[in-house]
Design an enzyme around this catalytic site. Structure first.
Site, PDB file in Angstrom:
ATOM      1  N   ARG A  19       0.850  -1.176   0.000  1.00 41.89           N
ATOM      2  CA  ARG A  19       0.000   0.000   0.000  1.00 41.89           C
ATOM      3  C   ARG A  19       0.892   1.235   0.000  1.00 41.89           C
ATOM      4  NH1 ARG A  19      -0.715   2.479   5.132  1.00 41.89           N
ATOM      5  NH2 ARG A  19       0.222   1.337   6.857  1.00 41.89           N
ATOM      6  N   ALA A  54       4.837   8.926   0.575  1.00 46.94           N
ATOM      7  CA  ALA A  54       4.381   8.465  -0.743  1.00 46.94           C
ATOM      8  C   ALA A  54       5.561   7.944  -1.558  1.00 46.94           C
ATOM      9  CB  ALA A  54       3.694   9.607  -1.475  1.00 46.94           C
ATOM     10  N   ASN A  55       5.270   6.952  -2.412  1.00 48.34           N
ATOM     11  CA  ASN A  55       6.276   6.374  -3.311  1.00 48.34           C
ATOM     12  C   ASN A  55       7.459   5.765  -2.559  1.00 48.34           C
ATOM     13  OD1 ASN A  55       4.822   7.347  -5.670  1.00 48.34           O
ATOM     14  ND2 ASN A  55       5.605   9.380  -5.149  1.00 48.34           N
ATOM     15  N   ARG A  56       7.197   5.314  -1.342  1.00 52.75           N
ATOM     16  CA  ARG A  56       8.224   4.696  -0.488  1.00 52.75           C
ATOM     17  C   ARG A  56       9.340   5.664  -0.110  1.00 52.75           C
ATOM     18  NH1 ARG A  56       4.585   1.694  -0.359  1.00 52.75           N
ATOM     19  NH2 ARG A  56       4.598  -0.573  -0.286  1.00 52.75           N
ATOM     20  N   LEU A  57       9.086   6.963  -0.228  1.00 51.51           N
ATOM     21  CA  LEU A  57      10.067   7.970   0.190  1.00 51.51           C
ATOM     22  C   LEU A  57       9.767   8.368   1.631  1.00 51.51           C
ATOM     23  CD1 LEU A  57      10.207  10.146  -3.053  1.00 51.51           C
ATOM     24  CD2 LEU A  57      11.668   8.228  -2.386  1.00 51.51           C
TER      25      LEU A  57
END
Length: 214
Positions: free
Chosen positions: A8, A188-191
């Site tokens: 997710r 977000a975006n695994r950042l």
């Protein structure tokens, strides 16, 4: 569905350097308050990791009972596996997994035994059934059957029915003196945002703050 397909995105917000107080316990207090307000299940639950004499790590969940600038406090049976391991190696790791808030806090440090007065004060505040359970359970020892544990509990409940329950000599607590504390906020975006507080090894005992890559 394959386990590798479960994922997710993290969208609840970020953490920036200007958000950070100079003292990490201040941010921890804010995050814990928010976890309680969000009605998370067991917001004070933390994973406690210790290491045995052979270097084998062990983890278990315990409840945080107090914290301040001097450390993080929990209670346990002094004959338990964790207590035996801490007697040999006081280094310890704590982890708070507040998944619904997309947050984690990770702590490393050393565990010191609490004073008898601190233990007595907390033990006296516990519900009587919890006090009796501390007497009934020789934590981490082998049990022949659950019935043996329940029988011991009811035997002790009758014994202490009309009086106060004394603190068992084999029951106590620890204060974890913090060396490092990391705050993790999903992004977000695994950042993801990660900030590590490290206590300086000098007389100042001040904190160095670093941003870590996700």
């Amino acid at each position: 569905m394959e386990l590798s397909d479960i994922r997710r995105d993290y969208t609840q917000g970020g953490l920036r350097r200007h958000d950070l107080p100079e003292q990490p316990e201040q941010l921890f207090s804010t995050w814990l308050d928010q976890a309680i307000e969000a009605k998370l299940t067991d917001p004070t639950a933390m994973t406690v990791a210790t290491v045995d004499a052979h270097g084998q790590p062990y983890q278990r969940i315990v409840l945080l009972k107090h914290f301040d600038k001097d450390g993080f406090v929990f209670y346990t049976n002094l004959g338990s596996r964790k207590a035996i391991q801490l007697a040999d190696n006081s280094k310890i790791s704590l982890h708070f997994p507040w998944h619904p808030l997309e947050r984690q806090v990770h702590i490393t440090g050393c565990a010191e035994k609490l004073s008898k007065m601190e233990v007595l004060k907390y033990f006296s505040s516990r519900p009587k059934e919890s006090q009796i359970a501390a007497w009934a359970s020789k934590q981490s020892s082998r049990l022949s059957a659950r019935q043996a544990l329940e029988s011991k509990f009811f035997e002790l409940k009758e014994k202490f029915a009309k009086g106060e329950v004394p603190v068992p000599t084999f029951w106590g607590g620890y204060r974890v003196k913090i060396d490092t504390i990391e705050f993790w906020q999903g992004g977000a975006n695994r950042l993801h945002d990660r900030f590590l507080y490290t206590r300086k090894q000098d007389e100042s005992q001040q904190w160095e703050i670093e941003r870590l890559a996700p």
